[in-house]
Design a protein around this motif. Structure first.
Motif: not given
Length: 624
Positions: A247-248, A287
């Protein structure tokens, strides 16, 4: 000369086949004796050996009370490796596993590693961090050490003792004792504590080098540490990020920890006491663009709670935590007598309960929970309708493993327990967190199930040769204790007692079939006993309800063919060897005796038989 003659006769002796076989057998026995003796010596030199030296004698004195706690089931001795501060990375610390957790934090005390849960995830602490969670003390000038560790089940703590020999003497008075207690606070999920007590009874100064968590070189580039001063109090604030596989997004983590000096010196005949407080906050997966904003919120939350707990008394924090854990272990399982190899031991049961509960959150202790959610959880906890359905889990080795060696294995075990309970009608208990999971595990162990009108004990009558007790079963607001015991002849019977928490409520119970009038349960210390009756077809062994009429009506609705005592049922289940076997044995014995009789008859009565008695014949003397 005698020896030479014997040696000359040796080749002739060995030429005999029976002599060679005898010699080979003696050689095999010698090899087996040597191997078993060496194995016994190795065991004696290991953990089972009596400790020697001043440090070991000091350790014996310091841990003298632990044996009684373990025998009562209140504590679990841990392997020696758990006390040494070693361990591997990657969640694989080896056999010395020692954990303290509260469902949000999980401390691998042996490896000094911290596991956390992402905020809002609802799951357990499945994220491993690189943050070195605990203070490490290295003795300067020590001549030898002895260590021991213990998991205090009712206190929710890992306790470790180190005895460091500082002088040349052989007595315990030449040793410095270092005691540690590590807890992940049960009702304050963001807080964990490490209490350190050093006693120096010697005539010399004892010095230790302390590696504080925030100053450790292993923090790496993912963490940054600063010294914070707020309202005349100072502490270290570490910020870092946790990467998610595949996952980013990242999870941010902020830790506020009390500052500790890098070198500890304890004067002769004195003590040193210190408690390191640490507060941990994490974010949900975010994020990278939201780093600064999220870090700012986490730092403010960590600072606020850190100031709050620093203003409280340390003893108050420990008492608060221990009371919560003690309330949890009002319920539990106690193994009394085990007669087979596939039933889990008392140590295995306690270890599983402790580690699984350490990885579960406690939503009922959350002050922010809504009143509606709290009422729903408490109602499910007091009467878990339709939980636990299916057969008992007592002999499920994957749910009660004999050995747990890694944090990953414990997290997988916790997930398996939650899945099992959810599929067996216990979703409400799983939603109640650690309190509900404890109830579900106890109900499942013995095969107890709540129905709309009663609680029934539906254990398999074929496995009642073990003796155990289930305590703290919630029935409305009261607690029921149920035990399977064995009498002097080894026959099982049931013992039930009630502990009323609120105003007394009438509770009734009857054995399988309910053919006898239900008995009212009271809070008398001696409790009530019920015989183990087995019905055909099989029905529960015991019913408990607040509704007397419901139990009286049960006898008319079960539609049974027969009711047998337990020993009669077992005799039918295992009637012994079949008649054909015994007939064959009797026939062989008869044929053997007939054959033997024929041999004797032919010898003395058949054709050419020898005379049974020899007559004496007088030979006349012909010499005259």
């Amino acid at each position: 000369m005698w020896l030479q003659q014997r040696l000359k006769g040796l080749p002739g002796l060995l030429s005999s086949s029976w002599a060679r076989r005898l010699l080979l057998l003696l050689a095999l026995l010698l090899v087996a004796y040597w191997y078993l003796g060496a194995a016994r010596a190795r065991r004696g030199a290991g953990r089972g050996a009596e400790p020697r030296g001043a440090a070991a004698l000091c350790l014996q004195a310091a841990t003298g009370a632990w044996r009684a706690q373990a025998e009562r089931g209140d504590a679990l001795p841990l392997p020696e490796e758990a006390a040494g501060g070693g361990g591997g990375g990657g969640g694989e610390p080896g056999p010395g596993l020692a954990l303290a957790g509260n469902g949000f934090l999980l401390l691998d005390v042996a490896a000094g590693r911290l596991w956390v849960a992402a905020a809002g995830s609802g799951g357990g602490p499945a994220l491993a961090t690189e943050y070195p969670a605990l203070v490490r003390l290295r003795a300067l000038g020590g001549r030898g050490e002895a260590r021991a560790a213990l998991a205090a089940l009712r206190d929710g703590a890992v306790r470790r003792v180190r005895c460091v020999q500082t002088g040349p003497g052989a007595g315990a008075g030449d040793c410095v004792t270092v005691r540690e207690e590590v807890v992940a606070h049960r009702s304050r999920p963001h807080l964990y504590l490490q209490r350190i007590r050093i006693a120096n009874p010697t005539e010399r100064v004892a010095a230790f080098e302390a590696s504080a968590p925030a100053s450790a070189p292993s923090l790496g580039s993912r963490f940054a540490t600063s010294l914070e001063k707020v309202e005349e109090r100072q502490f270290l604030l570490s910020s870092g990020r946790l990467l998610l596989a595949g996952s980013p997004k990242v999870v941010l983590m902020v830790v506020a920890a009390k500052k500790l000096v890098s070198r500890v010196q304890v004067a002769p005949k004195s003590h040193f006491d210190e408690t390191v407080l640490s507060v941990v906050y994490t974010s949900e997966p975010i994020e990278v663009s939201r780093l600064e904003e999220t870090f700012s919120k986490l730092r403010e939350s960590a600072k606020k709670e850190m100031l709050e707990v620093m203003q409280m008394g340390v003893e108050d924090l420990f008492q608060e935590h221990q009371q919560t854990w003690s309330d949890l272990f009002i319920s539990g399982v106690e193994m009394r007598k085990i007669t087979d190899s596939h039933t889990p031991s008392s140590e295995t049961v306690n270890m599983t309960l402790y580690y699984v509960l350490s990885s579960m959150p406690a939503p009922l202790l959350d002050p922010l929970i809504s009143g509606e959610d709290r009422e729903k959880m408490e109602a499910s906890l007091n009467y878990a309708d339709h939980c636990f359905s299916g057969h008992a889990t007592m002999h499920a080795e994957n749910l009660w493993p004999a050995k747990l060696t890694s944090v990953t294995q414990i997290l997988q075990l916790s997930d398996l327990w939650k899945l099992t309970l959810q599929k067996r009608g216990c979703k409400g208990l799983v939603a109640a967190g650690v309190h509900g999971l404890m109830q579900g595990m106890v109900l499942s162990f013995g095969g107890l199930q709540f129905t709309e009108n009663h609680l029934q004990f539906q254990a398999d009558p074929d496995v009642l040769h073990n003796s155990y007790s289930l305590r703290g079963i919630h029935y409305n607001k009261d607690l029921i204790n149920l035990a399977v015991l064995l009498d002097a002849e080894g026959k099982p019977f049931l013992h039930v007692s009630v502990k009323f928490q609120d105003k007394p409520v009438r509770l009734y119970a009857c054995e399988a079939g309910c053919m006898n009038e239900p008995v009212e349960l009271t809070s008398e210390a001696r409790g009530h006993t019920f015989p183990v009756m087995v019905t055909q077809p099989i029905t529960p062994l015991l019913y408990i309800s607040t509704d007397l009429i419901h139990l009286q009506d049960l006898r008319h609705t079960l539609h049974l063919k027969a009711i047998l005592a337990h020993e009669e049922h077992m005799a039918k289940q295992y009637p012994g060897l079949p008649f054909l076997f015994w007939f064959s044995v009797a026939s062989l014995i008869t044929l053997f005796h007939l054959f033997l009789f024929k041999l004797i008859y032919n010898e003395y009565c058949g054709p050419g038989a020898k005379p049974l008695f020899r007559s004496k014949v007088t030979v006349p003397d012909t010499s005259l």
